[in-house]
Structure formats: structure tokens, C-alpha cells
Design a protein around this motif. Sequence first.
Motif, PDB file in Angstrom:
ATOM      1  N   ASP A  51       0.822  -1.217   0.000  1.00 31.92           N
ATOM      2  CA  ASP A  51       0.000   0.000   0.000  1.00 31.92           C
ATOM      3  C   ASP A  51       0.854   1.264   0.000  1.00 31.92           C
ATOM      4  O   ASP A  51       0.544   2.233  -0.693  1.00 31.92           O
ATOM      5  N   ASP A  94       2.348  13.094  -6.853  1.00 31.68           N
ATOM      6  CA  ASP A  94       1.197  12.806  -5.989  1.00 31.68           C
ATOM      7  C   ASP A  94       1.567  12.005  -4.749  1.00 31.68           C
ATOM      8  O   ASP A  94       0.794  11.150  -4.299  1.00 31.68           O
ATOM      9  N   PHE A 118      -6.448   8.257   2.794  1.00 25.76           N
ATOM     10  CA  PHE A 118      -6.512   8.207   1.341  1.00 25.76           C
ATOM     11  C   PHE A 118      -6.862   6.804   0.864  1.00 25.76           C
ATOM     12  O   PHE A 118      -7.695   6.638  -0.040  1.00 25.76           O
ATOM     13  N   LEU A 119      -6.249   5.800   1.462  1.00 25.76           N
ATOM     14  CA  LEU A 119      -6.521   4.419   1.063  1.00 25.76           C
ATOM     15  C   LEU A 119      -7.967   4.049   1.341  1.00 25.76           C
ATOM     16  O   LEU A 119      -8.628   3.407   0.522  1.00 25.76           O
ATOM     17  N   ARG A 122     -10.093   5.786  -1.275  1.00 22.47           N
ATOM     18  CA  ARG A 122      -9.958   5.128  -2.576  1.00 22.47           C
ATOM     19  C   ARG A 122     -10.718   3.810  -2.617  1.00 22.47           C
ATOM     20  O   ARG A 122     -11.413   3.509  -3.594  1.00 22.47           O
ATOM     21  N   ASP A 123     -10.615   3.028  -1.541  1.00 22.31           N
ATOM     22  CA  ASP A 123     -11.320   1.745  -1.490  1.00 22.31           C
ATOM     23  C   ASP A 123     -12.832   1.943  -1.507  1.00 22.31           C
ATOM     24  O   ASP A 123     -13.563   1.170  -2.142  1.00 22.31           O
ATOM     25  N   MET A 125     -14.444   4.431  -2.873  1.00 22.08           N
ATOM     26  CA  MET A 125     -14.838   4.863  -4.207  1.00 22.08           C
ATOM     27  C   MET A 125     -14.862   3.692  -5.180  1.00 22.08           C
ATOM     28  O   MET A 125     -15.753   3.574  -6.030  1.00 22.08           O
ATOM     29  N   GLU A 126     -13.870   2.800  -5.064  1.00 21.87           N
ATOM     30  CA  GLU A 126     -13.836   1.620  -5.929  1.00 21.87           C
ATOM     31  C   GLU A 126     -15.018   0.707  -5.638  1.00 21.87           C
ATOM     32  O   GLU A 126     -15.624   0.144  -6.551  1.00 21.87           O
TER      33      GLU A 126
END
Length: 231
Positions: A51, A94, A118-119, A122-123, A125-126
Amino acid sequence: MARLSIVGVDDEYPALELIEHYCSQIADVELVALFQHPKEALDYLTKNPVDLVILDINMPFINGIDLLLNLPYKPLCIFLTMETQYAVKAFELDVIHYLVKPVDFAGFNKAISKAKDFLQFRDSMEKKKKEEYIMFKSDYIMNKILLADVRWVQGCGEYIVLVTPFKKYMILDRMSNFEEKYRDLGFIRIHKSYIVLGAHITSYDMAYVHLKDGEKLPLGRTYKNQLKSLF
């Protein structure tokens, strides 16, 4: 939340010791490996995605920026360095944070927290993208339907009928299978013969569930507790 997997890379061993010490004090992180030689780190990271990479920049043979650019994927990155002139380049790449040595625990922890946030974003959103539609076979054709367009699902013996504002689809499947497969997308069983999206329900009474479009569907006695948890 899943544990944040981390690899640290720095040609100075005391910096690696500091990374290890700080990581040991933070919950939900897993320090997978530490590397003093950037080429070894590049070989490892290419075969073992993680990660987050915590990288020094000025290292022999290959610097931290080139190491990051040569990876076949894009992990989150925190630069941990004595160099200040690469901050703009880091912004272009970034990276999640730019730490200038010496670094105290508070600054390190803040950078890790940013990576975690952030992770998680992102998860989520996915996951949301995956949940925007469902796919199923009807009349020997694979159909892709927006989740929001599914009004309800009705059981008809060996078949189920998936109802949308535009069309009804006959699917060779059982209600129990559909319920199990799509429960995580927000579907809820309200009757032995009906499944609806929880987001479409506006209210319910002793006998019916009322939907946003004005329709009402029968409410089974044994399924009322599920509705209570939804509301």
C-alpha cells in the motif's frame, strides 16, 4: 479497516530503525520489509505490491524518485529525506506526504494517518463503482442494469422477476441466491416473494412497504425486524 502494508527504503540504517520504531507504535499498519539497498527494494516491490512506500530520495545507484517511477504500479508514497529541493517533484508525483529529517513521531504519525485516510477513501470509491450496476443473464443475454433502476425483485418459483421502470427481466434463479449475492449492495428481503433496495423504501406499516415511486409491496411478518434495523 484493513492494515496498511508498508515498505521502508533508506540507505542509512538509523533511518530504517526509526521507521520500524515509529510503525510499531501505530495501529493498523504492517511493516512488511525494510531495505538499505534501493535496487533490492525495487526488485522486491515489483513482485510484491504494498500500500505504502516510505522512501529516502538521495540514495546510491538509484534515487527514490526513480525507484518510484520504475515500479509497475503506483503505491502511496511518503518521502523521508534531508533534501528539501524535491518538494515540487514530489507534488507532481502525488506523494502522500513529504517529511524532512529529522522527523518526530507526531509528524510521522500524521503522514501515516493521511495515507490511511486516502486508502480508505480510494477503497470506498472503488466499492461504490462496483456497486453502481448488477449483471445477470435473462433470455440467454447478459444484461447490465444500473443499481438505482432496480425497483424490486419478485420470486416466481424457479424464476425471479427483476422489475425496472423500463422493463421486467425473467431470471432463472432463486430468491435466496439473489438475496445472498447482492445483500451487500443494499437489497433487503421484505416478503418471501419480494426483495427491494433499502434506498427505495420511504416507510412501512403493518402490511405494506411503501416505495419512493408510490408503489407499495406486501410486508411479511417475519421480515419486519430487518426493516426496523434499516430505519
